[in-house]
Design an enzyme around this catalytic site. Structure first.
Site, PDB file in Angstrom:
ATOM      1  N   CYS A   1      68.853  45.883 -10.217  1.00  0.00           N
ATOM      2  CA  CYS A   1      67.789  46.272  -9.304  1.00  0.00           C
ATOM      3  C   CYS A   1      67.255  45.028  -8.599  1.00  0.00           C
ATOM      4  O   CYS A   1      67.589  43.889  -8.938  1.00  0.00           O
ATOM      5  CB  CYS A   1      66.672  46.971 -10.068  1.00  0.00           C
TER       6      CYS A   1
ATOM      7  N   HIS B   1      57.633  47.846 -25.972  1.00  0.00           N
ATOM      8  CA  HIS B   1      58.455  47.269 -24.905  1.00  0.00           C
ATOM      9  C   HIS B   1      57.757  46.045 -24.304  1.00  0.00           C
ATOM     10  O   HIS B   1      56.555  46.075 -24.054  1.00  0.00           O
ATOM     11  CB  HIS B   1      58.686  48.329 -23.821  1.00  0.00           C
TER      12      HIS B   1
ATOM     13  N   GLU C   1      57.564  44.855 -21.371  1.00  0.00           N
ATOM     14  CA  GLU C   1      56.810  45.126 -20.135  1.00  0.00           C
ATOM     15  C   GLU C   1      55.413  45.648 -20.463  1.00  0.00           C
ATOM     16  O   GLU C   1      54.409  45.209 -19.880  1.00  0.00           O
ATOM     17  CB  GLU C   1      57.555  46.171 -19.285  1.00  0.00           C
TER      18      GLU C   1
ATOM     19  N   SER D   1      75.495  50.722 -23.161  1.00  0.00           N
ATOM     20  CA  SER D   1      74.381  50.761 -22.204  1.00  0.00           C
ATOM     21  C   SER D   1      74.019  52.206 -21.871  1.00  0.00           C
ATOM     22  O   SER D   1      74.818  52.960 -21.316  1.00  0.00           O
ATOM     23  CB  SER D   1      74.778  50.001 -20.935  1.00  0.00           C
TER      24      SER D   1
END
Lengths: 276, 276
Positions: free
Chosen positions: A12, A120, A122, A214
């Site tokens: 991204c 997480h 983030e 993944s």
């Protein structure tokens, strides 16, 4: 045979940006893995002398620390800066934004609710910016016995699904005077999915590149197969079989969010060779 | 026989407050009907010399103007004040609030969306406070071809259903960076409904008082009948029949939102007489 890349694939915007920042800062070290891809991290170390430090106390004054895409906890960032470490921020701007919102809303007196995974990196980072604390939830049930203020600021982890986010919003809005809903969801993952869906409807073979473990790559593969049974999931060019391409006219290529462009390019080069 | 009033019935907080203000301001005139009940307006005129003026230009300097519960358009309020009229504000505080929100959000750069009826006096008033304009909608369809800014402030008419309001919120949130959802819905109407539902489950007769054409009174009557078939809808005590109360042990009483307390009290007095 025509080879066509999906309209959206692979890294991204935030990951591409972080890698560019790392390449421009040789002899630096990232605090924690810059992105979740060990081959790419090894490449940055070999080619650009960007190493990896896992414990932020290991940074010495004068060192250059690259903050990874997911961002870090506010206090750690301040500690690094105060200890004379040069900090280069590669936090994705789509993550910096919820960090800023968390701080601003908390200081304006809003009760901050974050929809996301507390463990997480983030979310650890975003939560740390809420000056007076924030509540992290993954479901409505976690809000049911919670006493919140009249004014709520709602923030989402960037990779969450908007439908699930709306469940939280729908629970909070009728119960509070004001709910400020920030749409902090980033569509990159979903854009890759939409793109492979579109491409697999017109191609007669699809190559999906990404780690076998993944999760987002497996999702791309599953979508591709629905429309194009002749789809293949590979990690790199060594797994390609020239047999797959016999009599094919249109080969679609996509890649998971943790697959660097150079691996994708290697695959495309190999496909081109195998069909000549 | 026990006579029990529903936990919530009749006039809401804002209407009671407006009538008290009118009673305290004899020789004033309301600009437009103070509330939607002609008997009560006649009573205020007879007992407190509070008259009714329909055209705000008819007010003269030195006059005292009472602003009605639904509020009025900002420019008209300013005109009244500038022309030397003494203004007494009986706008319901639950309506003043969305007016203030509309102005503040508009001036902070939010695109203001109001869920409500454009022709209703309340919404005409609220909209007029949005300094840079507001869009009034009653359904998602009305938003579909509309270009709005990234930051939206969403306000509801006080009498709307929250489920319908959420449909608008659910449409806007995924499409915009920030949606500030203000829960400006007042539960008074729904509280009367909930209360008669509860009461009608334990009473063996229910008297519902209110205009035969009053939509909210008819709804109360319909809910009462579901649980208590021996329910009666009357406009005042003259319609009571002593026959209804024979062998009854528990009489529940409720009233529509436009029914003044003195009519309710007359009914209760008559019931007490009829059973003795």
């Amino acid at each position: 045979m025509k080879i066509e890349l999906a309209e959206n694939y692979g890294f991204c915007f935030g990951v591409k940006r972080a890698i560019k920042i790392a390449e421009e800062n040789t002899n630096a070290a990232t605090y924690g893995p810059l992105i979740h891809n060990s081959k790419e991290i090894a490449r940055l170390d070999n080619d650009f002398k960007v190493s990896l430090i896992e414990d932020f106390k290991a940074f010495q004054p004068g060192d250059k620390a690259i903050v990874r895409t997911h961002g870090i906890v506010k206090e750690e960032l301040e500690d690094l800066e105060q200890s004379g470490v040069e900090v280069v921020d590669a936090t994705c701007p789509f993550v910096t934004k919820p960090q800023e919102i968390a701080q601003e809303m908390s200081e304006e007196g809003y009760d901050v609710v974050i929809f996301g995974d507390e463990a997480h990196p983030e979310i650890k980072g975003v939560k740390s910016y809420a000056t007076y604390g924030a509540r992290v939830v993954t479901s409505v049930e976690e809000l049911e016995n919670v006493k919140l203020h009249e004014r709520i600021a709602l923030i989402a982890q960037t990779t969450r699904k908007v439908e699930e986010y709306m469940q939280i919003a729908n629970y909070l809005i009728p119960r509070h005077k004001e709910v400020r809903v920030f749409n902090t969801i980033c569509n990159a993952t979903f854009e890759n999915q939409d793109a492979v869906r579109k491409l697999s409807k017109k191609a007669d073979i699809i190559i999906v590149i990404g780690g076998k473990n993944s999760s987002n790559t497996k999702q791309l593969f599953s979508i591709a197969k629905e429309n194009c049974p002749n789809s293949h999931h590979i990690e790199d060019e060594n797994e390609l079989e020239s047999e797959w391409f016999r009599d094919k006219k249109h080969c679609g290529v996509t890649a998971g969010a943790s697959t660097p462009d150079w691996i994708i390019q290697n695959v495309i080069n190999s496909i081109e060779k195998s069909i000549n």
